[in-house]
Design a protein around this motif. Structure first.
Motif, PDB file in Angstrom:
ATOM      1  N   MET A 355      -4.946  17.373 -21.073  1.00 43.75           N
ATOM      2  CA  MET A 355      -5.719  17.359 -22.534  1.00 43.75           C
ATOM      3  C   MET A 355      -5.891  18.772 -23.178  1.00 43.75           C
ATOM      4  O   MET A 355      -5.792  18.958 -24.076  1.00 43.75           O
ATOM      5  N   ASN A 356      -6.333  19.743 -22.233  1.00 37.84           N
ATOM      6  CA  ASN A 356      -6.344  21.095 -22.505  1.00 37.84           C
ATOM      7  C   ASN A 356      -5.188  21.732 -23.087  1.00 37.84           C
ATOM      8  O   ASN A 356      -5.047  22.541 -23.775  1.00 37.84           O
ATOM      9  N   CYS A 357      -3.971  21.341 -22.266  1.00 39.82           N
ATOM     10  CA  CYS A 357      -2.699  21.871 -22.587  1.00 39.82           C
ATOM     11  C   CYS A 357      -2.376  21.293 -23.758  1.00 39.82           C
ATOM     12  O   CYS A 357      -1.558  22.079 -24.770  1.00 39.82           O
ATOM     13  N   LEU A 358      -2.515  20.170 -24.131  1.00 39.12           N
ATOM     14  CA  LEU A 358      -2.197  19.331 -25.415  1.00 39.12           C
ATOM     15  C   LEU A 358      -2.977  20.082 -26.403  1.00 39.12           C
ATOM     16  O   LEU A 358      -2.202  20.356 -27.556  1.00 39.12           O
ATOM     17  N   PHE A 359      -4.188  20.334 -26.519  1.00 35.91           N
ATOM     18  CA  PHE A 359      -4.885  21.044 -27.508  1.00 35.91           C
ATOM     19  C   PHE A 359      -4.302  22.362 -27.728  1.00 35.91           C
ATOM     20  O   PHE A 359      -4.139  22.897 -28.929  1.00 35.91           O
ATOM     21  N   GLU A 360      -4.105  23.122 -26.642  1.00 39.47           N
ATOM     22  CA  GLU A 360      -3.609  24.393 -26.947  1.00 39.47           C
ATOM     23  C   GLU A 360      -2.124  24.547 -27.434  1.00 39.47           C
ATOM     24  O   GLU A 360      -1.834  25.387 -28.303  1.00 39.47           O
ATOM     25  N   THR A 361      -1.476  23.598 -27.193  1.00 42.00           N
ATOM     26  CA  THR A 361       0.128  23.504 -27.729  1.00 42.00           C
ATOM     27  C   THR A 361       0.057  23.190 -29.224  1.00 42.00           C
ATOM     28  O   THR A 361       0.801  23.933 -30.050  1.00 42.00           O
ATOM     29  N   PHE A 362      -0.762  22.097 -29.625  1.00 45.53           N
ATOM     30  CA  PHE A 362      -0.467  21.605 -30.819  1.00 45.53           C
ATOM     31  C   PHE A 362      -1.721  22.193 -32.007  1.00 45.53           C
ATOM     32  O   PHE A 362      -1.617  21.840 -33.117  1.00 45.53           O
ATOM     33  N   LYS A 363      -2.989  22.410 -31.276  1.00 43.84           N
ATOM     34  CA  LYS A 363      -3.997  22.796 -32.060  1.00 43.84           C
ATOM     35  C   LYS A 363      -4.178  21.815 -33.348  1.00 43.84           C
ATOM     36  O   LYS A 363      -4.484  22.302 -34.425  1.00 43.84           O
ATOM     37  N   PRO A 364      -4.818  20.618 -32.882  1.00 42.85           N
ATOM     38  CA  PRO A 364      -5.130  19.841 -33.932  1.00 42.85           C
ATOM     39  C   PRO A 364      -6.441  20.287 -34.657  1.00 42.85           C
ATOM     40  O   PRO A 364      -7.111  20.827 -34.181  1.00 42.85           O
ATOM     41  N   SER A 365      -6.368  19.929 -36.105  1.00 41.74           N
ATOM     42  CA  SER A 365      -7.449  19.933 -36.861  1.00 41.74           C
ATOM     43  C   SER A 365      -8.249  18.741 -36.928  1.00 41.74           C
ATOM     44  O   SER A 365      -9.366  18.724 -37.525  1.00 41.74           O
ATOM     45  N   TRP A 366      -7.338  17.484 -36.742  1.00 42.86           N
ATOM     46  CA  TRP A 366      -8.213  16.340 -36.981  1.00 42.86           C
ATOM     47  C   TRP A 366      -7.921  15.455 -35.547  1.00 42.86           C
ATOM     48  O   TRP A 366      -6.726  15.575 -35.124  1.00 42.86           O
ATOM     49  N   VAL A 367      -8.599  14.659 -35.235  1.00 39.16           N
ATOM     50  CA  VAL A 367      -8.443  13.956 -33.986  1.00 39.16           C
ATOM     51  C   VAL A 367      -8.962  12.635 -34.254  1.00 39.16           C
ATOM     52  O   VAL A 367     -10.293  12.118 -34.761  1.00 39.16           O
ATOM     53  N   PHE A 368      -8.412  11.229 -34.317  1.00 42.60           N
ATOM     54  CA  PHE A 368      -8.933  10.012 -34.298  1.00 42.60           C
ATOM     55  C   PHE A 368      -8.610   9.605 -32.861  1.00 42.60           C
ATOM     56  O   PHE A 368      -7.470   9.265 -32.198  1.00 42.60           O
ATOM     57  N   HIS A 369      -9.864   9.369 -32.301  1.00 46.37           N
ATOM     58  CA  HIS A 369      -9.916   8.910 -30.898  1.00 46.37           C
ATOM     59  C   HIS A 369     -10.042   7.185 -30.918  1.00 46.37           C
ATOM     60  O   HIS A 369     -10.992   6.666 -31.069  1.00 46.37           O
ATOM     61  N   ALA A 370      -8.801   6.720 -30.752  1.00 48.70           N
ATOM     62  CA  ALA A 370      -8.772   5.241 -30.224  1.00 48.70           C
ATOM     63  C   ALA A 370      -8.589   4.715 -29.151  1.00 48.70           C
ATOM     64  O   ALA A 370      -8.615   3.405 -28.897  1.00 48.70           O
ATOM     65  N   ALA A 371      -8.421   5.684 -28.160  1.00 46.68           N
ATOM     66  CA  ALA A 371      -7.903   5.167 -26.885  1.00 46.68           C
ATOM     67  C   ALA A 371      -9.305   4.818 -26.380  1.00 46.68           C
ATOM     68  O   ALA A 371     -10.373   5.284 -26.079  1.00 46.68           O
ATOM     69  N   ALA A 372      -9.272   3.584 -25.460  1.00 48.98           N
ATOM     70  CA  ALA A 372     -10.482   2.851 -24.785  1.00 48.98           C
ATOM     71  C   ALA A 372      -9.868   1.753 -24.008  1.00 48.98           C
ATOM     72  O   ALA A 372      -8.881   0.704 -24.429  1.00 48.98           O
ATOM     73  N   TYR A 373     -10.602   1.399 -23.049  1.00 44.33           N
ATOM     74  CA  TYR A 373     -10.669  -0.025 -22.536  1.00 44.33           C
ATOM     75  C   TYR A 373     -11.306  -1.002 -23.127  1.00 44.33           C
ATOM     76  O   TYR A 373     -12.569  -0.466 -23.546  1.00 44.33           O
ATOM     77  N   LYS A 374     -10.975  -2.113 -23.498  1.00 45.85           N
ATOM     78  CA  LYS A 374     -11.830  -2.999 -24.245  1.00 45.85           C
ATOM     79  C   LYS A 374     -11.977  -4.174 -24.052  1.00 45.85           C
ATOM     80  O   LYS A 374     -12.775  -5.034 -24.706  1.00 45.85           O
ATOM     81  N   HIS A 375     -11.284  -4.822 -22.827  1.00 43.18           N
ATOM     82  CA  HIS A 375     -11.410  -6.199 -22.416  1.00 43.18           C
ATOM     83  C   HIS A 375     -12.646  -6.453 -21.737  1.00 43.18           C
ATOM     84  O   HIS A 375     -12.938  -5.749 -20.649  1.00 43.18           O
ATOM     85  N   VAL A 376     -13.541  -7.314 -22.099  1.00 39.40           N
ATOM     86  CA  VAL A 376     -14.978  -7.252 -21.623  1.00 39.40           C
ATOM     87  C   VAL A 376     -14.841  -7.943 -20.346  1.00 39.40           C
ATOM     88  O   VAL A 376     -15.340  -7.359 -19.423  1.00 39.40           O
ATOM     89  N   PRO A 377     -14.335  -8.991 -19.732  1.00 38.51           N
ATOM     90  CA  PRO A 377     -14.502  -9.613 -18.568  1.00 38.51           C
ATOM     91  C   PRO A 377     -13.795  -8.717 -17.453  1.00 38.51           C
ATOM     92  O   PRO A 377     -14.127  -8.510 -16.526  1.00 38.51           O
ATOM     93  N   MET A 378     -12.552  -7.913 -17.978  1.00 40.64           N
ATOM     94  CA  MET A 378     -11.911  -7.091 -17.146  1.00 40.64           C
ATOM     95  C   MET A 378     -12.733  -5.732 -16.827  1.00 40.64           C
ATOM     96  O   MET A 378     -12.844  -5.399 -15.644  1.00 40.64           O
ATOM     97  N   MET A 379     -13.616  -5.202 -17.778  1.00 38.86           N
ATOM     98  CA  MET A 379     -14.271  -3.967 -17.445  1.00 38.86           C
ATOM     99  C   MET A 379     -15.595  -4.543 -16.934  1.00 38.86           C
ATOM    100  O   MET A 379     -16.253  -3.629 -16.009  1.00 38.86           O
ATOM    101  N   GLU A 380     -16.083  -5.816 -16.867  1.00 35.28           N
ATOM    102  CA  GLU A 380     -17.294  -6.148 -16.210  1.00 35.28           C
ATOM    103  C   GLU A 380     -17.051  -6.192 -14.661  1.00 35.28           C
ATOM    104  O   GLU A 380     -17.677  -5.890 -13.818  1.00 35.28           O
ATOM    105  N   LEU A 381     -15.467  -6.301 -14.080  1.00 37.09           N
ATOM    106  CA  LEU A 381     -15.330  -6.500 -12.950  1.00 37.09           C
ATOM    107  C   LEU A 381     -15.003  -4.883 -12.385  1.00 37.09           C
ATOM    108  O   LEU A 381     -14.775  -4.688 -11.308  1.00 37.09           O
ATOM    109  N   ASN A 382     -14.490  -4.118 -13.273  1.00 36.47           N
ATOM    110  CA  ASN A 382     -14.013  -2.343 -13.079  1.00 36.47           C
ATOM    111  C   ASN A 382     -15.071  -1.810 -13.933  1.00 36.47           C
ATOM    112  O   ASN A 382     -14.483  -0.843 -14.516  1.00 36.47           O
ATOM    113  N   PRO A 383     -16.490  -1.628 -13.624  1.00 34.19           N
ATOM    114  CA  PRO A 383     -17.087  -0.640 -14.448  1.00 34.19           C
ATOM    115  C   PRO A 383     -16.796   0.773 -14.238  1.00 34.19           C
ATOM    116  O   PRO A 383     -17.016   1.464 -15.201  1.00 34.19           O
ATOM    117  N   SER A 384     -16.312   1.234 -12.873  1.00 36.45           N
ATOM    118  CA  SER A 384     -16.112   2.715 -13.034  1.00 36.45           C
ATOM    119  C   SER A 384     -14.846   3.000 -13.599  1.00 36.45           C
ATOM    120  O   SER A 384     -14.848   4.004 -14.413  1.00 36.45           O
TER     121      SER A 384
END
Length: 624
Positions: A355-384
């Protein structure tokens, strides 16, 4: 029976010339009142014997020039009739000119008398047109199936409705007949349009009850959602198929085919009035900017990508660890013309070095952060993994955005972060806290929070569709369960609008409308599929899954809202953050990978005191 092969063009030309000859003969018969004696006919023939040769020669050249023989007669269209008119008119005009030439330069006789030319012109155009219309009519009758025709009601007597009617009548393969139009305009009720009666929509129930209507086709574009829902539900309750005319954007040459008339879907029932955004403000904010979108291959991420590209950014960086989904998105975007440049990056937001390399290379001025694990039952089994991705990944991006002086960081959160009852919701609430706590420097950290998105990956609607295709049963966890829904474009538009209007530290809450009972959603999807509940397919209740809520909320008990300039966007008042909160979050991150999930979840509950597990093994922690 019509021949399988088209009639040669030279035969069509000969038939058209024969029609011209018959028309000329009729013109003379009318002029002589059908009483002329042989001597009079002989005298007239001596005058026009060379004119007849010129007549056929001119007609042949003009007909060939306008290509009236090129159209397939059984598929004659208005453009073919237009060519016939122009060809007939042009040739008659030439006859008149040649008549004047003969009169003034040769023997003082006209090519043909003007009265003859006028009569011949009328009959020739009439016979040429009628012959083609009759052939077309006979062809359509010959290919009609013996299958009983089914009646169709078209909602909307405007241009789109008329085009739909003509298409249905033209397509002999679909065995449909237009019973009538229904329209909200009382002034045209009771009238006929192209032979079809117009009924007022107030009579829809009565028409469906008394007549064997097979389909209702919605032909009005940009229909008010409430009106559209009423039409669809009225049709479905009467056991009638409900379909819709496609958007004019997909029409070809101002028309469409029967295959493009599609079934209405559940999104049509749940969709709401389109959002009107401040396009100028969005364009001003995003134009010539480098925009980073995490989770770019996901449902929300890809929606944001498509919309951001419209505002002419300098570069859009598409980041996701899902290689195949990212490839599909890249392929789709490459088919588009004139879009802004974009760069595809495969990477994990939890890899700090990457991620540091990505920010250094492209130098974004806006970040839309949509990356996430979202499935409730699956995350309940894998909290880490929930903590590693949703919490640690967010913190890495937040810290980099601060250190690299990103202008705005917009985080996509969820209603499950409000009074969370599961690990996934708690991890997203902690991510909200990280973004809020970081709002102290140049970077403006903004959080957007909304409910379920129609058709998003892993959501209930694609699941129900698969279950219906497989013959059922449809599984619903609980008869009482409700959820808020919005469409992907609507969610993405609101994210962009909130990002522009935010100045940092806000949690924007979107107006999700009314919550929907999931079991009602399932029942409507069954009806939309043309199936009958209890006969063709059943609904089975499976019980609440670990961490699942009966009802979702958009605000915590300690949060209030204030209005913005946009009626669908509210701001949740900030709750004060304890100075100790970041220390507790670091302890949580240190616990990632612990063999005992209880230790990790316990620390999450320390950070989010309102986190009370529901129907989960972690409920034991709430009793201590």
């Amino acid at each position: 029976m019509f021949p399988k092969k088209n009639i040669p063009r030279w035969i069509i030309i000969l038939i058209d010339l024969f029609i011209s000859a018959v028309s000329l003969l009729i013109a003379y018969l009318i002029r002589f009142d059908i009483k002329a004696n042989a001597s009079k006919w002989k005298s007239e023939l001596e005058i026009v014997e060379y004119s007849i040769i010129v007549f056929f020669l001119v007609r042949l050249i003009v007909f060939l020039s306008f290509g009236i023989q090129k159209g397939i007669v059984r598929h004659t269209s208005t453009s073919d009739f237009k060519r016939l008119f122009l060809a007939t008119t042009t040739s008659s005009f030439i006859f008149i000119l040649l008549g004047f030439v003969r009169f003034y330069w040769f023997d003082h006789y006209y090519l043909f008398p003007i009265s003859i030319l006028i009569i011949e012109y009328v009959f020739c155009f009439f016979f040429l047109s009628v012959s083609r219309f009759v052939v077309k009519l006979l062809y359509m009758e010959s290919v009609k199936s013996t299958t009983e025709q089914q009646f169709v009601l078209i909602y909307g007597a405007g241009i789109s409705g008329l085009i739909a009617k003509r298409m249905i009548e033209k397509d002999v393969r679909i065995h449909l007949k237009v019973f009538g139009f229904i329209d909200d305009n009382k002034r045209i009720s009771g009238n006929r349009i192209e032979g079809v009666e117009v009924f007022h929509t107030s009579k829809l129930d009565e028409i469906l009850l008394k007549n064997k209507i097979h389909q209702v086709i919605i032909a009005i574009q940009n229909l008010e959602p409430e009106r559209r829902n009423w039409i669809i539900e009225t049709g479905l309750n009467a056991g009638v198929e409900v379909k819709k005319v496609p958007s004019p954007k997909s029409w070809i040459n101002g028309s469409f085919t029967s295959k493009q008339i599609s079934q209405v879907n559940i999104e049509d029932l749940l969709g709401r009035t389109p959002i009107i955004l401040n396009q100028d403000k969005l364009a001003e904010s995003l134009e010539n900017q480098v925009v980073l979108i995490t989770g770019a291959a996901g449902s929300i991420g890809s929606g944001i990508v498509r919309q951001v590209l419209e505002f002419k950014p300098k570069l859009v960086v598409l980041l996701d660890q899902a290689e195949s989904a990212l490839y599909d998105l890249e392929f789709e975007l490459k088919q588009l013309k004139g879009i802004s440049p974009f760069e595809v990056v495969v990477g994990d937001i939890c890899n700090e070095e990457r991620m540091n390399c990505l920010f250094e290379t492209f130098k974004p001025s806006w970040v839309f952060h949509a990356a996430a694990y979202k499935h409730v039952p699956m995350m309940e089994l894998n909290p880490s993994e929930a903590v590693r991705n949703n919490v640690k990944g967010t913190k890495i991006l937040v810290d980099l955005s601060n250190s690299k002086q990103v202008h705005k960081f917009v985080m996509i959160s969820t209603d499950k972060a409000v009074n969370p009852t599961n690990v996934m919701g708690a991890s997203k609430r902690i991510a909200e806290i990280i973004a809020q706590a970081a709002n102290k420097g140049q970077t403006q950290f903004i959080t957007t929070r909304f409910g379920n998105v129609l058709g998003s990956n892993g959501s209930v609607i694609p699941l129900f569709k698969r279950q219906i295709e497989q013959g059922g049963p449809i599984t619903v966890t609980d008869e009482r369960i409700t959820r808020y829904f919005m469409t992907i474009p609507e969610a993405c538009q609101l994210v962009l609008e909130a990002g522009v209007m935010g100045s940092g530290g806000e949690i924007f809450v979107f107006d999700m409308g009314k919550s929907v009972r999931i079991v009602d959603l399932a029942k409507k999807m069954i009806l939309l599929s043309g199936l009958e509940l209890g006969k063709d397919i059943e609904i089975r209740y499976s019980g609440l899954r670990p961490g699942e809520k009966l009802y979702e909320e958009l605000l915590n008990d300690e949060e209030n809202v204030q209005e913005t300039h946009h009626p669908k966007i509210l701001i949740a008042t900030e709750r004060g953050l304890d100075d100790q909160i970041m220390t507790e979050i670091h302890l949580l991150l240190d616990a990632i990978g612990e063999k005992d999930n209880l230790t990790l979840v316990k620390q999450m509950k320390v950070i989010v005191p309102e986190f009370l597990s529901n129907n989960s093994e972690y409920s034991v922690l709430d009793k201590k």
